[in-house]
Design an enzyme around this catalytic site. Sequence first.
Site, PDB file in Angstrom:
ATOM      1  N   LYS A   7     -12.284   0.133  -0.028  1.00 32.47           N
ATOM      2  CA  LYS A   7     -11.616   0.553  -0.946  1.00 32.47           C
ATOM      3  C   LYS A   7     -11.842   1.079  -2.632  1.00 32.47           C
ATOM      4  O   LYS A   7     -12.878   1.534  -2.947  1.00 32.47           O
ATOM      5  CB  LYS A   7      -9.976   0.177  -1.190  1.00 32.47           C
ATOM      6  CG  LYS A   7      -9.437   0.419   0.123  1.00 32.47           C
ATOM      7  CD  LYS A   7      -7.852   0.320  -0.425  1.00 32.47           C
ATOM      8  CE  LYS A   7      -7.702   0.166   1.159  1.00 32.47           C
ATOM      9  NZ  LYS A   7      -6.535  -0.810   2.223  1.00 32.47           N
ATOM     10  N   SER A  50       0.714  -1.501   0.075  1.00 29.18           N
ATOM     11  CA  SER A  50      -0.005   0.159  -0.146  1.00 29.18           C
ATOM     12  C   SER A  50       0.993   1.273   0.355  1.00 29.18           C
ATOM     13  O   SER A  50       0.481   2.538  -0.017  1.00 29.18           O
ATOM     14  CB  SER A  50      -1.198   0.553   0.847  1.00 29.18           C
ATOM     15  OG  SER A  50      -0.154  -0.146   2.400  1.00 29.18           O
ATOM     16  N   HIS A  68      -5.190  -3.066  -1.961  1.00 26.45           N
ATOM     17  CA  HIS A  68      -5.232  -2.621  -2.818  1.00 26.45           C
ATOM     18  C   HIS A  68      -5.369  -3.154  -4.473  1.00 26.45           C
ATOM     19  O   HIS A  68      -5.638  -2.009  -5.551  1.00 26.45           O
ATOM     20  CB  HIS A  68      -3.940  -1.655  -2.924  1.00 26.45           C
ATOM     21  CG  HIS A  68      -3.913  -0.559  -1.477  1.00 26.45           C
ATOM     22  ND1 HIS A  68      -4.997   0.286  -2.069  1.00 26.45           N
ATOM     23  CD2 HIS A  68      -3.559  -0.904  -0.227  1.00 26.45           C
ATOM     24  CE1 HIS A  68      -4.806   1.274  -0.805  1.00 26.45           C
ATOM     25  NE2 HIS A  68      -3.549   0.433   0.231  1.00 26.45           N
TER      26      HIS A  68
HETATM   27  C1  LIG Z   1      -6.196  -1.118   3.600  1.00 26.00           C
HETATM   28  C2  LIG Z   1      -5.815  -1.865   3.806  1.00 26.00           C
HETATM   29  C3  LIG Z   1      -7.008  -3.316   5.157  1.00 26.00           C
HETATM   30  C4  LIG Z   1      -7.838  -3.072   5.505  1.00 26.00           C
HETATM   31  O1  LIG Z   1      -8.815  -3.131   4.835  1.00 26.00           O
HETATM   32  P1  LIG Z   1     -10.289  -2.080   5.710  1.00 26.00           P
HETATM   33  O2  LIG Z   1     -10.913  -3.123   4.718  1.00 26.00           O
HETATM   34  O3  LIG Z   1     -10.413  -1.031   5.772  1.00 26.00           O
HETATM   35  O4  LIG Z   1      -9.942  -2.344   6.883  1.00 26.00           O
HETATM   36  C5  LIG Z   1      -6.267  -4.307   4.611  1.00 26.00           C
HETATM   37  N1  LIG Z   1      -5.036  -4.840   4.272  1.00 26.00           N
HETATM   38  C6  LIG Z   1      -4.073  -3.531   3.940  1.00 26.00           C
HETATM   39  C7  LIG Z   1      -3.409  -4.769   2.958  1.00 26.00           C
HETATM   40  C8  LIG Z   1      -4.807  -2.679   3.519  1.00 26.00           C
HETATM   41  O5  LIG Z   1      -3.680  -2.354   2.255  1.00 26.00           O
END
Ligand SMILES: *Cc1c(COP(=O)(O)O)cnc(C)c1O
Length: 392
Positions: free
Chosen positions: A240, A181, A209
């Site tokens: 996301k 990320s 992502h």
């Molecule tokens: C954003 C993210 C999460 C968390 O996701 P949410 O649905 O916001 O809790 C988990 N793992 C990775 C790699 C992320 O980038």
Amino acid sequence: MSKIDWLTQEIDGLKEQGLYNRIRTIGSAQGARLVVDGKDVLNFCSNNYLGLANHPKLVEAAKEATKKFGVGPAAVRTIAGTTDLHMQLEARLAKFKGAEDVITFQSGFTANLGAISALVGKEDVIFSDRLNHASIIDGCRLSGAKIVAYEHNDAEALEDAIKEHASSFRRSLIITDGVFSMDGDIAPLPALYEVAKKYDILLMVDDAHGEGVLGKGGRGIVDHFGLHGKIDIEVGTMSKAFGVVGGMVAGNKTIIEWLRQRGRPFLFSSAVTAPDAAACLAAVDLLEESTELVDKLWDNARYFKEEMKKLGFDTGVSEPPITPVMLGEAPLAQQFSRELFEEGVFAMSIGFPTVAKGKARIRVMISASHDRDDLGQGLEAFARVGKRLGVI
Ligand SMILES: *Cc1c(COP(=O)(O)O)cnc(C)c1O
């Protein structure tokens, strides 16, 4: 002396080092533009990759579900909190992704906590990429398993670590982020899969992502590499690109069945609401209908990265829409972000501990909701602030 003096000192320390989070408040729906702290700005910050967070079809689906089911889940999934929308969503996601089955969680974070701690325990070992997301790290710790971090995106280092450690433990699990990320680089999943297969070890990828971004029409990293049926556990998020909220685990049906029995956030915390599930279903509909949004996202990302390089910025190695603009020290990145904001561009700086010390950056999140004028405005602001601060 008060018993919380140490906290005041720690907080002051964060402020001195430029690492204190100042939380901006959003006063509008998500989109290419946002009202932030009362100011209308170009949005370069959100994970709303496809612009779905305020898409009329998702909003309408959520409204309809609210009328029918109300707003609250009222119970955990295993008691009285599973609506037919939750069941439909899991079935549709499995079909969309070409996976045997899917279980949904409240978030990607809880999906990681639940999945990892249900699959390994104290007698086991986890091989974890050094740069894995905080929710993976916390899931690993929660499981009580021995954690062996291997060099980032290095399948040979993974194999060496397995040779050294696996035989001392009952079972093993390999875990990697799909798209990292902060740098936006993609895990070498085919190479990791070869290692997992050779040693017959479970392989888990967190595609938060990549969900809605990678693969055909956003079907995720497993689809991107054509590894259907080969990756045991694929974690994803609907917070996301899907534009809603929620997490998921896709994969082998026996593993998913086990998570319905032993995934603790599934058993002990209420699920996403029916309107959330309905909005996610509408997102799947849109993604199945057409690849248009995903294609636009990638077009925008390629264009922005190329133009930033022409301006002389270091945007790292990222291929996906995540665009790190490397600046070095955290105070510089914070000042850059403040000056961008004054220029009408909302792009956050990221520093330690989210990234290593000396690797502070602005992270630009490109979206399909941007048009070329938006990107042009952003590029001009980056050029002005970059020159003013001596970065380019
Ligand atoms: C954003 C993210 C999460 C968390 O996701 P949410 O649905 O916001 O809790 C988990 N793992 C990775 C790699 C992320 O980038």
